[in-house]
Write a protein that holds these residues in place. Structure first.
Motif, PDB file in Angstrom:
ATOM      1  N   ALA A 178      71.865  11.360  59.127  1.00  0.00           N
ATOM      2  CA  ALA A 178      70.645  12.168  59.052  1.00  0.00           C
ATOM      3  C   ALA A 178      70.791  13.425  59.898  1.00  0.00           C
ATOM      4  N   LEU A 179      71.361  13.291  61.094  1.00  0.00           N
ATOM      5  CA  LEU A 179      71.550  14.460  61.951  1.00  0.00           C
ATOM      6  C   LEU A 179      72.467  15.479  61.284  1.00  0.00           C
ATOM      7  N   ASP A 180      73.521  15.005  60.635  1.00  0.00           N
ATOM      8  CA  ASP A 180      74.451  15.915  59.964  1.00  0.00           C
ATOM      9  C   ASP A 180      73.760  16.645  58.818  1.00  0.00           C
ATOM     10  N   LEU A 181      72.962  15.916  58.032  1.00  0.00           N
ATOM     11  CA  LEU A 181      72.245  16.536  56.913  1.00  0.00           C
ATOM     12  C   LEU A 181      71.264  17.584  57.416  1.00  0.00           C
ATOM     13  N   HIS A 182      70.511  17.239  58.454  1.00  0.00           N
ATOM     14  CA  HIS A 182      69.536  18.175  59.014  1.00  0.00           C
ATOM     15  C   HIS A 182      70.236  19.434  59.534  1.00  0.00           C
ATOM     16  N   ALA A 183      71.345  19.247  60.231  1.00  0.00           N
ATOM     17  CA  ALA A 183      72.069  20.397  60.776  1.00  0.00           C
ATOM     18  C   ALA A 183      72.564  21.303  59.655  1.00  0.00           C
ATOM     19  N   GLU A 184      73.024  20.695  58.565  1.00  0.00           N
ATOM     20  CA  GLU A 184      73.526  21.464  57.423  1.00  0.00           C
ATOM     21  C   GLU A 184      72.413  22.304  56.793  1.00  0.00           C
ATOM     22  N   ARG A 185      71.187  21.786  56.813  1.00  0.00           N
ATOM     23  CA  ARG A 185      70.067  22.468  56.172  1.00  0.00           C
ATOM     24  C   ARG A 185      69.208  23.275  57.146  1.00  0.00           C
ATOM     25  N   GLY A 186      69.556  23.238  58.414  1.00  0.00           N
ATOM     26  CA  GLY A 186      68.766  23.971  59.390  1.00  0.00           C
ATOM     27  C   GLY A 186      67.426  23.329  59.676  1.00  0.00           C
ATOM     28  N   ILE A 187      67.367  21.997  59.542  1.00  0.00           N
ATOM     29  CA  ILE A 187      66.154  21.246  59.840  1.00  0.00           C
ATOM     30  C   ILE A 187      66.310  20.610  61.223  1.00  0.00           C
ATOM     31  N   LEU A 188      65.370  20.857  62.099  1.00  0.00           N
ATOM     32  CA  LEU A 188      65.431  20.277  63.438  1.00  0.00           C
ATOM     33  C   LEU A 188      65.190  18.775  63.376  1.00  0.00           C
TER      34      LEU A 188
ATOM     35  N   SER B  37      58.201  22.938  45.948  1.00  0.00           N
ATOM     36  CA  SER B  37      57.444  23.992  46.629  1.00  0.00           C
ATOM     37  C   SER B  37      58.265  25.234  46.952  1.00  0.00           C
ATOM     38  N   GLY B  38      59.574  25.071  47.016  1.00  0.00           N
ATOM     39  CA  GLY B  38      60.422  26.177  47.456  1.00  0.00           C
ATOM     40  C   GLY B  38      60.395  26.377  48.959  1.00  0.00           C
ATOM     41  N   VAL B  39      59.757  25.445  49.681  1.00  0.00           N
ATOM     42  CA  VAL B  39      59.631  25.561  51.136  1.00  0.00           C
ATOM     43  C   VAL B  39      60.364  24.392  51.792  1.00  0.00           C
ATOM     44  N   ARG B  40      61.254  24.715  52.714  1.00  0.00           N
ATOM     45  CA  ARG B  40      62.031  23.702  53.435  1.00  0.00           C
ATOM     46  C   ARG B  40      61.347  23.383  54.769  1.00  0.00           C
ATOM     47  N   PRO B  41      61.220  22.114  55.121  1.00  0.00           N
ATOM     48  CA  PRO B  41      60.642  21.774  56.423  1.00  0.00           C
ATOM     49  C   PRO B  41      61.473  22.349  57.573  1.00  0.00           C
ATOM     50  N   VAL B  42      60.800  22.689  58.664  1.00  0.00           N
ATOM     51  CA  VAL B  42      61.537  23.145  59.844  1.00  0.00           C
ATOM     52  C   VAL B  42      61.995  21.973  60.696  1.00  0.00           C
ATOM     53  N   ALA B  43      61.362  20.808  60.518  1.00  0.00           N
ATOM     54  CA  ALA B  43      61.695  19.658  61.350  1.00  0.00           C
ATOM     55  C   ALA B  43      61.456  18.367  60.589  1.00  0.00           C
ATOM     56  N   ASN B  44      62.219  17.337  60.956  1.00  0.00           N
ATOM     57  CA  ASN B  44      61.999  15.982  60.472  1.00  0.00           C
ATOM     58  C   ASN B  44      62.038  15.078  61.696  1.00  0.00           C
ATOM     59  N   GLN B  45      60.899  14.476  62.000  1.00  0.00           N
ATOM     60  CA  GLN B  45      60.811  13.589  63.162  1.00  0.00           C
ATOM     61  C   GLN B  45      61.132  12.167  62.695  1.00  0.00           C
ATOM     62  N   ILE B  46      62.214  11.615  63.234  1.00  0.00           N
ATOM     63  CA  ILE B  46      62.705  10.315  62.783  1.00  0.00           C
ATOM     64  C   ILE B  46      63.049   9.434  63.983  1.00  0.00           C
ATOM     65  N   GLU B  47      63.229   8.163  63.713  1.00  0.00           N
ATOM     66  CA  GLU B  47      63.634   7.237  64.762  1.00  0.00           C
ATOM     67  C   GLU B  47      65.095   7.496  65.120  1.00  0.00           C
ATOM     68  N   VAL B  48      65.342   7.878  66.356  1.00  0.00           N
ATOM     69  CA  VAL B  48      66.707   8.084  66.856  1.00  0.00           C
ATOM     70  C   VAL B  48      66.776   7.605  68.295  1.00  0.00           C
ATOM     71  N   HIS B  49      67.722   6.744  68.581  1.00  0.00           N
ATOM     72  CA  HIS B  49      68.020   6.276  69.937  1.00  0.00           C
ATOM     73  C   HIS B  49      69.406   5.642  69.887  1.00  0.00           C
ATOM     74  N   PRO B  50      70.007   5.293  71.007  1.00  0.00           N
ATOM     75  CA  PRO B  50      71.382   4.784  70.967  1.00  0.00           C
ATOM     76  C   PRO B  50      71.596   3.550  70.104  1.00  0.00           C
ATOM     77  N   TYR B  51      70.593   2.705  69.937  1.00  0.00           N
ATOM     78  CA  TYR B  51      70.744   1.563  69.043  1.00  0.00           C
ATOM     79  C   TYR B  51      70.639   1.961  67.569  1.00  0.00           C
TER      80      TYR B  51
END
Length: 279
Positions: free
Chosen positions: A174-184, A154-168
Motif C-alpha cells: 500500500a505504501l508503494d502504491l501511494h508513493a507512486e500516485r502521490g497519495i500520502l 471524478s477525475g480527482v485523486r485523493p491527497v491522502a489515504n489513512q490506513i492501519e499501519v504499524h510494525p505488526y
C-alpha cells in the motif's frame, strides 16, 4: 525541538510527519489536550464525525495560542452518510461542530463496499472542495480498487489515504502504491498493540541504541518509511515525546528489522476494507 519533517502529496499539499490523534479525547479534557498539543508544536489534528468529539477538538483549537491558519484539521465522513444528500449535510455538520469556515482535510472513513455508495460520498467531498468548505479531500481504509473507482469517476485523486499501519502490519504494498500516485499514507493506530509491540526485543534494542523510548522508536520508524503517524496522547509528557520522535533518524537496517515484525494476522481486528462495514 528540530523542525518537523513533512511529506507532500501529488498536488503539493503537505502533512507533518507526526500529528495528534484524538480518538476518545472528549469533553473539556479533550479540548484541553488538543490546546496543549497545539501549543507544544502539533499542527495536524485528526478527528472524525464518529469520534463524537469534533466540538471538543474545535474548542481546543480556539483555546490554543496558535493561529488557525497554521493548523490542519482533518475529519472523516461516516459510513451512514455516504448517500449524496446525507454526505453534504454531514460535511457541513462537521464544519459547524469544529467551528471552522472549512475543514482542511476531509476523508471518507471507510469504503463500506457492500453498500456501494462511497462514490457518491466522494463526489460530495469534491463538490464541497469546489464550494470552498473543504480544502483537501482524501479517504481512509481504501484499497486499490476503491481508489481506482473514485478517481476514474471524478477525475480527482485523493491527497491522502489513512490506513492501519504499524510494525505488526507494515502494509508495504500500500505504501508503494501511494508513493507512486502521490497519495500520502497516514497511519492510524501507529503503535499497534502497544503493550505487546513495545516489548519486542528488536524495538527495545533500537530504542536503547538511540536513547529513546520504544514508542518513540516506532514513530521514528513511521517517519523513515514516509508515513504520517497520528498517535493519540492526552498528557503533555507523551505529546512532547511523540513530537520529539519525528527528528530521530533510524538506520536502514533498523527500519528493516522493525518492518520484519510484520505478521500475516497483524491487523488489530477484522478490519479488512474489502469486507468491513463501519457506519
Amino acid at each position: 525541538m528540530s523542525e518537523m519533517p513533512s511529506f507532500a502529496a501529488h498536488n503539493g499539499f503537505r502533512l507533518p510527519a507526526v500529528g495528534l490523534g484524538t480518538y476518545r479525547l472528549n469533553g473539556d479534557a479533550g479540548a484541553a489536550a488538543v490546546a496543549a498539543g497545539l501549543d507544544l508544536g502539533y499542527r495536524l489534528v485528526d478527528t472524525a464525525f464518529n469520534y463524537e468529539n469534533e466540538g471538543a477538538v474545535g474548542a481546543g483549537i480556539r483555546a490554543s495560542a496558535i493561529d488557525r491558519s497554521e493548523i490542519i484539521v482533518a475529519t472523516k465522513l461516516p459510513g451512514r452518510h455516504h448517500a449524496a444528500a446525507k454526505a453534504r449535510d454531514s460535511i457541513e455538520e462537521s464544519r459547524h461542530r469544529l467551528g471552522v469556515d472549512a475543514t482542511d482535510l476531509h476523508l471518507i472513513h471507510w469504503p463500506n463496499p457492500s453498500v456501494g455508495q462511497y462514490g457518491e460520498a466522494w463526489q460530495a467531498l469534491v463538490d464541497a472542495q469546489q464550494r470552498g468548505t473543504v480544502r483537501h479531500v482524501g479517504v481512509s481504509n481504501f484499497l486499490p480498487e476503491h481508489l481506482d473507482r473514485i478517481e476514474s469517476a471524478s477525475g480527482v485523486r485523493p491527497v491522502a489515504n489513512q490506513i492501519e499501519v504499524h510494525p505488526y502490519f507494515p502494509q508495504q504494498e500500500a505504501l508503494d502504491l501511494h508513493a507512486e500516485r502521490g497519495i500520502l499514507t497516514v497511519a492510524w493506530s501507529p503503535l499497534g498493540r502497544a503493550r505487546e509491540l513495545l516489548q519486542e526485543p528488536v524495538i527495545v534494542e533500537v530504542a536503547a541504541g538511540h536513547g529513546i523510548t520504544p514508542a518513540q522508536t516506532v514513530i521514528a520508524w513511521h517517519v523513515a518509511r514516509g508515513t504520517v503517524s497520528i498517535p493519540k496522547a492526552s498528557s503533555i509528557e507523551h505529546q512532547q515525546l511523540n513530537l520529539d520522535a519525528a527528528s530521530v533518524v533510524l538506520a536502514s537496517d533498523e527500519v528493516e528489522a522493525i518492518t520484519g515484525l510484520g505478521r500475516a494476522d497483524g491487523r488489530l481486528f477484522d478490519g479488512d476494507p474489502a469486507t468491513h462495514e463501519e457506519m
